[in-house]
Design a protein around this motif. Structure first.
Motif, mmCIF file in Angstrom:
data_model
loop_
_atom_site.group_PDB
_atom_site.id
_atom_site.type_symbol
_atom_site.label_atom_id
_atom_site.label_comp_id
_atom_site.label_asym_id
_atom_site.label_seq_id
_atom_site.Cartn_x
_atom_site.Cartn_y
_atom_site.Cartn_z
ATOM 1 N N ASN A 1 -4.723 5.213 -7.562
ATOM 2 C CA ASN A 1 -4.725 4.828 -6.150
ATOM 3 C C ASN A 1 -6.058 4.198 -5.773
ATOM 4 O O ASN A 1 -6.110 3.174 -5.099
ATOM 5 C CB ASN A 1 -4.474 6.041 -5.258
ATOM 6 N N LEU B 1 -0.245 5.724 -17.418
ATOM 7 C CA LEU B 1 -0.159 5.873 -15.969
ATOM 8 C C LEU B 1 -0.843 7.135 -15.434
ATOM 9 O O LEU B 1 -1.537 7.111 -14.436
ATOM 10 C CB LEU B 1 1.332 5.870 -15.604
ATOM 11 N N LEU C 1 4.259 1.789 -0.506
ATOM 12 C CA LEU C 1 5.187 1.990 -1.631
ATOM 13 C C LEU C 1 4.449 2.250 -2.957
ATOM 14 O O LEU C 1 4.764 3.226 -3.646
ATOM 15 C CB LEU C 1 6.144 0.797 -1.756
ATOM 16 N N PRO C 2 3.439 1.423 -3.319
ATOM 17 C CA PRO C 2 2.720 1.752 -4.564
ATOM 18 C C PRO C 2 2.040 3.111 -4.483
ATOM 19 O O PRO C 2 2.005 3.846 -5.460
ATOM 20 C CB PRO C 2 1.676 0.637 -4.675
ATOM 21 N N GLY C 3 1.520 3.456 -3.286
ATOM 22 C CA GLY C 3 0.844 4.746 -3.127
ATOM 23 C C GLY C 3 1.794 5.893 -3.423
ATOM 24 O O GLY C 3 1.442 6.838 -4.135
ATOM 25 N N PHE D 1 -5.443 8.813 -15.144
ATOM 26 C CA PHE D 1 -6.561 8.643 -14.218
ATOM 27 C C PHE D 1 -6.546 9.626 -13.056
ATOM 28 O O PHE D 1 -7.449 9.605 -12.233
ATOM 29 C CB PHE D 1 -6.561 7.234 -13.633
ATOM 30 N N ASN D 2 -5.494 10.451 -12.965
ATOM 31 C CA ASN D 2 -5.375 11.322 -11.788
ATOM 32 C C ASN D 2 -6.672 12.089 -11.539
ATOM 33 O O ASN D 2 -7.209 12.731 -12.441
ATOM 34 C CB ASN D 2 -4.238 12.320 -11.998
ATOM 35 N N GLY D 3 -7.157 12.007 -10.321
ATOM 36 C CA GLY D 3 -8.323 12.793 -9.938
ATOM 37 C C GLY D 3 -9.651 12.183 -10.315
ATOM 38 O O GLY D 3 -10.695 12.691 -9.953
ATOM 39 N N PRO E 1 -2.384 0.248 -16.350
ATOM 40 C CA PRO E 1 -1.080 0.912 -16.316
ATOM 41 C C PRO E 1 -0.539 1.121 -14.906
ATOM 42 O O PRO E 1 -0.078 2.204 -14.580
ATOM 43 C CB PRO E 1 -1.381 2.252 -16.996
ATOM 44 N N ILE F 1 0.832 -1.210 0.000
ATOM 45 C CA ILE F 1 0.000 0.000 0.000
ATOM 46 C C ILE F 1 0.859 1.249 0.000
ATOM 47 O O ILE F 1 0.712 2.122 -0.855
ATOM 48 C CB ILE F 1 -0.944 0.024 1.219
ATOM 49 N N ILE G 1 2.550 5.766 -7.298
ATOM 50 C CA ILE G 1 1.439 6.213 -8.140
ATOM 51 C C ILE G 1 1.185 7.711 -7.944
ATOM 52 O O ILE G 1 0.933 8.450 -8.899
ATOM 53 C CB ILE G 1 0.161 5.401 -7.814
ATOM 54 N N SER G 2 1.293 8.175 -6.701
ATOM 55 C CA SER G 2 0.998 9.582 -6.430
ATOM 56 C C SER G 2 2.036 10.518 -7.023
ATOM 57 O O SER G 2 1.801 11.724 -7.117
ATOM 58 C CB SER G 2 0.911 9.817 -4.917
ATOM 59 N N THR H 1 -8.331 9.172 -5.301
ATOM 60 C CA THR H 1 -8.820 9.085 -6.684
ATOM 61 C C THR H 1 -7.797 8.401 -7.585
ATOM 62 O O THR H 1 -6.696 8.055 -7.166
ATOM 63 C CB THR H 1 -9.071 10.500 -7.230
#
Lengths: 311, 468
Positions: free
Chosen positions: B195, A202, A27-29, A205-207, B261, A25, A32-33, B192
């Motif tokens: 995540n 990648l 590390l990927p978080g 999808f933000n937001g 992705p 959770i 990705i963030s 969002t």
């Protein structure tokens, strides 16, 4: 007794579970963030608004509190004609998407540009705002708050619009009606390119929330469906009764999204329509009954706008 | 049951909570499989029941999923824990009153949660479809009192050590609460994008891997030694099973999103960890099957063992699929197809349901002190469940392979729909058999309570001959 003689086991258990959650959770978080929003992510956030599932502004998923995407060919403030421009209208009180309210969603460069050139820090939910998606000369996308930079207010933009696209409310319909139980929004990286188009990247999808990838594909992927089929007439027939245009379809009919009245104010009688349609399927009449035109504020319109907007 | 809600603790008969949960579980099993059968009919014949807008497929699909997971599977777990945990601790349940209240509020909460999903009020996240107020209700009103009863019973036990089943029960309930609260963080704090998508599948993977699979296994760790009279083959292999569940099963969540992705390191990591779930799987299956040594005739003669061991045998294809289908070499072919639907039903309707059904069959007889009313009806239930499930699993696996092939050769999608049609019909027939079998089960259980032969104190139901 208690767990006394299991002390070491309890510590080990706590360590194992925490370490597992750290790796899967935390590390990927972090990873990705750290990804910046792409232009597509900005478009999606501004089209769909704050949340397409359950939210304060829309607890029963009726499409309330969502922005409106419009296409302009003249400047709403001056009336001068301009190149075709897509704008995202947030009428007063419409919640902003996460990218505009949280610090980390846009990504460093995008946020910097959106603040310096786009003046997004001057936008307010209470007063409403109109946004544009722009890119600078290095192809870095950013959000422009046209209310601050060009004096466009939401009412004037809605009035001057050539076309209004209710895709924000439409995505809520997509979530509520469970379209995503069968139609994925995720062309796969391995083999879907030719029929369903480019898989997402990648930062696309933000937001966005929820992302409604879908997991169980019983029907075509829809991520780029608007680019394959942009016919509103086809969509109208297909949503009313899929078997009018695709005899082998197993999709449910969504005729109830038309509401009580059609575009010209006539009452829609679904039972009568079904009766005539059954007569048609049994060969008792040559043509199927006429599909009513959906009214501008019907849920069918929202959903079809959303689908056609998936380019 | 309701008369015990305001009764003093000492006046509530032992096992009341377990019986209440057990009966509710069977009822929800009938509702859940009925909805499944109805939904499957819609996929084969979309215009059937047209006009019944209240039962649209897009609204009912998640109601089916949550009715079977939270209604049948979780409540059967609760029923099992409420009688197995005290039995293994040589003590009483910590609080029968809490258990009875827990079950009542569980049923009410589930009705409310399913009604909301039914009306389309959803978070739009698969397996965590419930909106966040319901998530909080589930965590704190439905699950936490249940945890409390299990943990306190183990703490107040009158035995020196803790038996394998009880480690699993205590740890899995703990992990369930954590997974539930962490997995729903995207809803509590509006996370969002990727995540949110990743956390959705982190939740879905871990709720299956840390609640459903290990608790079903823990139940069989009790049922098989108890009924056969053989001690568990190996306590140490049980340790291996337990620790490899905690370490390996809690990590491969990202393998559900292999074609999305996500960062590549995460997918590779998840894929390797995903193969490692074979460690607990093989340890578990070997341990149970070796416990059966010398008692294999009971697989034929004893209905509870028949259910349990069938479940354990189904865990073999389940884990072989689970371990390998998520690797990149295989996943690209079957991802998002009916294969996965078949696999999910192999886990829930195959392995786990058979184990729980045995625990409910056995528990009801022990707690009511009544011998099962009819062996024939129980056998009928067993075969409708097994044949119905097999039809479902085989047809959906074939449908999935068709979809996979069509995906690579980029066949127009409607041709896939046409090719799948016969398998959709078979799936519906299989699901309907399961549903009908369950109605027979409820009847059999009702008659057991009403007219089953009494089991004398100090005797096991399995020791008595069937009266009819």
């Amino acid at each position: 007794m208690a767990f006394r003689e299991y002390k070491i086991g309890c510590y080990m258990f706590g360590f194992a579970l925490s370490f597992s959650m750290f790796v899967t959770i935390f590390l990927p978080g972090v990873d990705i963030s750290s990804v910046s929003s792409t232009e597509l992510a900005l478009d999606k956030q501004l089209t769909y608004g704050h949340e397409s599932g359950f939210a304060y502004e829309d607890p029963f998923l009726q499409g309330h509190g969502k922005p409106v995407k419009v296409v302009l060919s003249k400047d709403p403030a001056t009336g001068a004609s301009i190149d075709k421009t897509t704008a995202y209208v947030f009428p007063a009180g419409t919640p902003f998407p996460s990218g505009l309210t949280h610090t980390k969603i846009l990504g460093e460069d995008v946020k910097l540009l959106s603040e310096s050139l786009g003046k997004i820090d001057q936008a307010s939910e209470e007063a409403g705002a109109v946004f544009l998606v722009q890119t600078n000369d290095k192809d870095v996308p950013y959000v422009e708050n046209a209310t601050a930079t060009r004096g466009w207010n939401s009412d004037a933009v809605l009035k001057a619009a050539d076309e209004t696209i209710m895709a924000g409310a439409g995505k809520t319909m997509f979530v509520r009606e469970g379209c995503w139980w069968c139609h994925t929004l995720l062309p796969e990286q391995t083999q879907d390119w030719q029929s369903f188009g480019r898989p997402p990247l990648l930062g696309d999808f933000n937001g966005e929330s929820p992302t409604t990838f879908g997991s169980d594909r019983k029907a075509p992927d829809l991520l780029h469906v608007g680019a394959r089929n942009s016919s509103k007439e086809w969509m109208t027939l297909h949503f009313f009764n899929p078997r009018l245009v695709q005899p082998h379809s197993i999709m449910p009919r969504y005729d109830y999204l038309w509401g009580e009245k059609d575009a010209s104010g006539n009452t829609i009688d679904l039972a009568k329509w079904d009766e005539e349609y059954m007569a048609y399927t049994h060969g008792e009449s040559i043509y199927p009954p006429e599909v009513p035109e959906y009214s501008a504020d019907s849920e069918a319109r929202y959903l079809i706008d959303f689908i056609l907007n998936l380019k | 049951m309701l008369k015990y809600l305001f009764e003093k603790e000492e006046n509530i008969p032992q096992g009341s909570a377990a019986v209440f949960f057990g009966v509710s579980a069977i009822a929800w099993f009938i509702i859940g499989t009925g909805l499944g059968s109805f939904n499957a009919a819609k996929l084969a014949f979309p215009d059937w029941f047209h006009g019944l807008y209240a039962l649209q497929f897009g609204h009912m699909r998640q109601v089916h999923v949550h009715a079977v997971i939270f209604g049948w599977i979780a409540m059967a777990f609760a029923a099992s824990m409420m009688y197995i945990t005290p039995a293994l601790g040589n003590t009483k349940l910590w609080s029968e009153k809490l258990g009875v209240w827990n079950c009542l509020l569980y049923n009410l909460g589930l009705c409310l949660a399913l009604a909301l999903l039914w009306s389309g009020v959803t978070s739009g996240r698969e397996y965590s479809d419930h909106v966040w107020p319901i998530d909080l209700y589930i965590a704190f009103i439905m699950v936490l009192p249940w945890c409390l009863n299990v943990w306190m019973t183990i703490i107040n036990r009158r035995t020196q050590g803790i038996y394998t089943s009880n480690w699993f029960f205590a740890a899995c309930m703990f992990m369930t609460v954590i997974v539930f609260l962490v997995g729903n963080l995207p809803e509590f704090f509006h996370l969002t994008g990727l995540n949110e998508a990743y956390m959705t599948w982190w939740f879905a993977h871990n709720i299956l891997g840390l609640l459903i699979t290990p608790v079903a296994a823990a139940i069989t760790y009790y049922i098989v030694p108890k009924i056969t009279g053989n001690p568990l083959y190996s306590h140490r292999v049980g340790h291996l099973h337990f620790w490899s569940i905690v370490v390996f099963y809690s990590t491969p969540a990202a393998h559900h999103l292999m074609s999305s992705p996500l960062p590549e390191w995460l997918k590779s990591f998840a894929s390797v960890e995903g193969v490692l779930i074979l460690v607990p799987a093989i340890a578990y299956v070997c341990n149970i099957l070796l416990t059966m040594q010398g008692k294999w005739r009971m697989f034929v003669e004893n209905v509870e063992i028949k259910f349990t061991i069938t479940g354990v045998l189904l865990a073999i294809p389940l884990n072989m699929q689970g371990g390998f289908q998520q690797t990149r070499a295989i996943n690209w072919y079957i991802h998002g197809t009916g294969w996965i639907v078949a696999h999910a039903h192999l886990a829930l309707l195959g392995f786990s349901t058979f184990a729980e059904a045995a625990a409910v069959y056995y528990g009801m007889q022990v707690l009511l002190r009544r011998k099962l009313y009819s062996l024939s009806l129980a056998n009928f239930h067993f075969w409708t469940l097994l044949i119905g499930f097999s039809l479902y699993w085989i047809s959906m696996t074939i449908a999935g392979l068709i979809q996979g092939a069509a995906k690579i050769y980029e066949v127009p999608y409607v041709d896939v729909v046409i090719a799948e049609h016969p398998y959709m019909i078979v799936r519906w027939l299989g699901g309907t058999m399961v549903f009908l079998g369950n109605i027979v089960w409820l009847w059999n259980m009702y008659m057991t309570a009403r007219a089953g032969d009494e089991v004398p104190v100090g005797r096991q139901p399995a020791e008595l001959a069937y009266g009819r």
